[in-house]
Write a protein that holds these residues in place. Structure first.
Motif, PDB file in Angstrom:
ATOM      1  N   LEU A 263      78.864  38.784  -4.177  1.00 41.91           N
ATOM      2  CA  LEU A 263      79.884  37.730  -4.638  1.00 41.91           C
ATOM      3  C   LEU A 263      80.214  38.112  -5.987  1.00 41.91           C
ATOM      4  N   ASP A 264      81.201  37.472  -6.569  1.00 41.94           N
ATOM      5  CA  ASP A 264      81.616  37.522  -8.136  1.00 41.94           C
ATOM      6  C   ASP A 264      82.392  36.391  -8.176  1.00 41.94           C
ATOM      7  N   SER A 265      81.672  35.230  -8.878  1.00 46.94           N
ATOM      8  CA  SER A 265      82.396  33.870  -9.127  1.00 46.94           C
ATOM      9  C   SER A 265      82.957  33.172  -7.852  1.00 46.94           C
ATOM     10  N   SER A 266      81.985  33.150  -6.985  1.00 44.78           N
ATOM     11  CA  SER A 266      82.043  32.660  -5.506  1.00 44.78           C
ATOM     12  C   SER A 266      83.152  33.659  -4.681  1.00 44.78           C
ATOM     13  N   LYS A 267      83.730  34.466  -5.380  1.00 46.88           N
ATOM     14  CA  LYS A 267      84.867  35.336  -4.512  1.00 46.88           C
ATOM     15  C   LYS A 267      84.019  36.839  -3.926  1.00 46.88           C
ATOM     16  N   ILE A 268      84.440  37.064  -2.605  1.00 42.25           N
ATOM     17  CA  ILE A 268      83.732  38.274  -2.051  1.00 42.25           C
ATOM     18  C   ILE A 268      84.361  39.624  -3.143  1.00 42.25           C
ATOM     19  N   LYS A 269      83.207  40.287  -3.411  1.00 43.01           N
ATOM     20  CA  LYS A 269      83.483  41.609  -4.174  1.00 43.01           C
ATOM     21  C   LYS A 269      83.306  42.851  -3.413  1.00 43.01           C
TER      22      LYS A 269
ATOM     23  N   SER B 162      74.118  36.767  -6.896  1.00 41.51           N
ATOM     24  CA  SER B 162      75.595  37.340  -5.916  1.00 41.51           C
ATOM     25  C   SER B 162      75.228  37.964  -4.810  1.00 41.51           C
TER      26      SER B 162
ATOM     27  N   ASN C  33      90.199  40.774  -6.990  1.00 42.37           N
ATOM     28  CA  ASN C  33      89.961  39.574  -7.323  1.00 42.37           C
ATOM     29  C   ASN C  33      90.622  38.434  -6.542  1.00 42.37           C
ATOM     30  N   HIS C  34      91.643  38.950  -5.633  1.00 41.32           N
ATOM     31  CA  HIS C  34      92.167  37.993  -4.855  1.00 41.32           C
ATOM     32  C   HIS C  34      91.559  37.769  -3.430  1.00 41.32           C
ATOM     33  N   GLY C  35      90.491  38.519  -3.197  1.00 43.10           N
ATOM     34  CA  GLY C  35      89.730  38.624  -1.600  1.00 43.10           C
ATOM     35  C   GLY C  35      90.550  39.650  -0.826  1.00 43.10           C
TER      36      GLY C  35
END
Length: 364
Positions: free
Chosen positions: A183-189, A160, A218-220
């Motif tokens: 990253l968290d599940s390919s999304k930037i955290k 991640s 979760n929506h970036g």
């Protein structure tokens, strides 16, 4: 009879091998000392450090001298048999060349295994220590300086976290333009950007200056931002050793360390071609000891007259050509012209084919 013959050949082969290795090591040390004596004197290197330097160099000298010693041992042990007409008597008794060479092939396999263990247990460690001596004591004319500044560094401590540094000074333990993306599940955290970081050994943390920390949902979408121009001690999840690892030379690492490093570098998106070539060479060079024996056997029986002198002259040419092909394949691999595995084994493949052809045409 065959057991006595095997024992006779093995004793002769190993005696010549030991003498050859001692001879080559002596030559290597003398030549290297003559070449480096001015560097040692200019930097006032103590005698005990010079002695220590060559103790650590000894495994490397043995490893590079083994293939030459193996070829000479093969030529001399078989050549004297041919010269003394013992080979004629063996053929008259129905003993073939292939049977005679069985103990030599087995000895070559044993030496190849020893060479691999030596390279990965002692040579890599010895290279690391002698490079350190060279850097510490022969500062003005060191041949093994680590690059003081690294650029465009990529690190990945886990799946991640992705870490980049524009520039890093090994001597000052200082980095410029840091970016950490979590990253968290390919999304930037979370994203951390810092203008400058400096390692503080006393606290085992980084001193970061002029930085920002941004958090995302979760929506970036950015939900929280911290901006700070002051100096702040922070744990960034990596240490200077993780960065310095990229500055090491392949000669300082064994096969398993190279494998682990290559995996890490690939995860960080770093080009690993040179490291892969060096790793495959760790194995292919060990098998050089077997292949030179395979190539040297027919050299002594191709010409029954003057076989020994012909074998000695041919072996000198063979070993130079062999090393030339090894370096040629290594260069092709480093430049990405051919596959790293093929580049490391190119010389072995060519000389194995040549040795088998000569062996098939030898007077058995």
């Amino acid at each position: 009879m065959l057991k006595k013959l095997d024992l006779y050949l093995i004793q002769r082969f190993w005696l010549i091998l030991c003498l050859s290795i001692i001879g080559f090591i002596s030559i290597f040390i003398i030549v290297d000392l003559i070449e480096n004596i001015d560097r040692f004197m200019d930097n006032h290197v103590p005698i005990n450090i010079i002695f220590e330097y060559y103790i650590y160099t000894l495994p490397w000298f043995i490893n590079i001298g083994l293939p030459m010693s193996m070829l000479i041992s093969t030529v001399f042990s078989l050549g004297t048999i041919v010269k003394d007409n013992e080979w004629t008597a063996m053929k008259a008794s129905g003993i073939s060349l292939y049977r005679v060479t069985v103990p030599l092939i087995l000895s070559a396999l044993l030496v190849s295994g020893f060479s691999f263990i030596l390279d990965n247990k002692m040579v890599s460690y010895g290279n690391k220590k002698r490079f350190e001596i060279d850097r510490d004591y022969v500062k003005r004319k060191s041949r093994h300086k680590i690059k003081n500044t690294l650029k465009n560094i990529l690190l990945q401590k886990n799946i991640s976290n992705h870490i980049t540094l524009e520039k890093y000074s090994i001597k000052e333990l200082k980095g410029i333009d840091l970016t950490i993306i979590e990253l968290d599940s390919s999304k930037i955290k979370k994203r951390i950007d810092g203008k400058k970081i400096i390692w503080k050994p006393d606290s085992s943390k980084w001193l970061m200056t002029n930085y920002s920390i941004r958090k995302f949902n979760n929506h970036g979408i950015e939900i929280n931002t911290i901006l700070n121009e002051k100096d702040t001690l922070i744990n960034l999840g990596f240490k200077p050793d993780d960065i310095k690892q990229q500055a090491k030379k392949p000669d300082e690492l064994d096969y398993y360390q190279l494998t682990e490093l290559i995996l890490q570098l690939k995860e960080n998106g770093v080009d690993t071609i040179r490291w892969e070539v060096s790793r495959f060479l760790k194995i292919s060079f060990a098998f050089t000891n077997l292949i030179v024996v395979l190539f040297g056997i027919p050299l002594t029986v191709l010409k029954t007259k003057n076989s020994l002198s012909f074998g000695i002259g041919s072996s000198v040419l063979v070993i130079f050509c062999y090393y030339a092909f090894i370096k040629f394949g290594q260069t092709l691999g480093y430049n990405g012209i051919i596959n790293p595995l093929l580049s490391a084994w190119l010389g072995n493949i060519i000389f194995t084919i040549g040795g088998l052809i000569l062996l098939s045409r030898a007077k058995t």
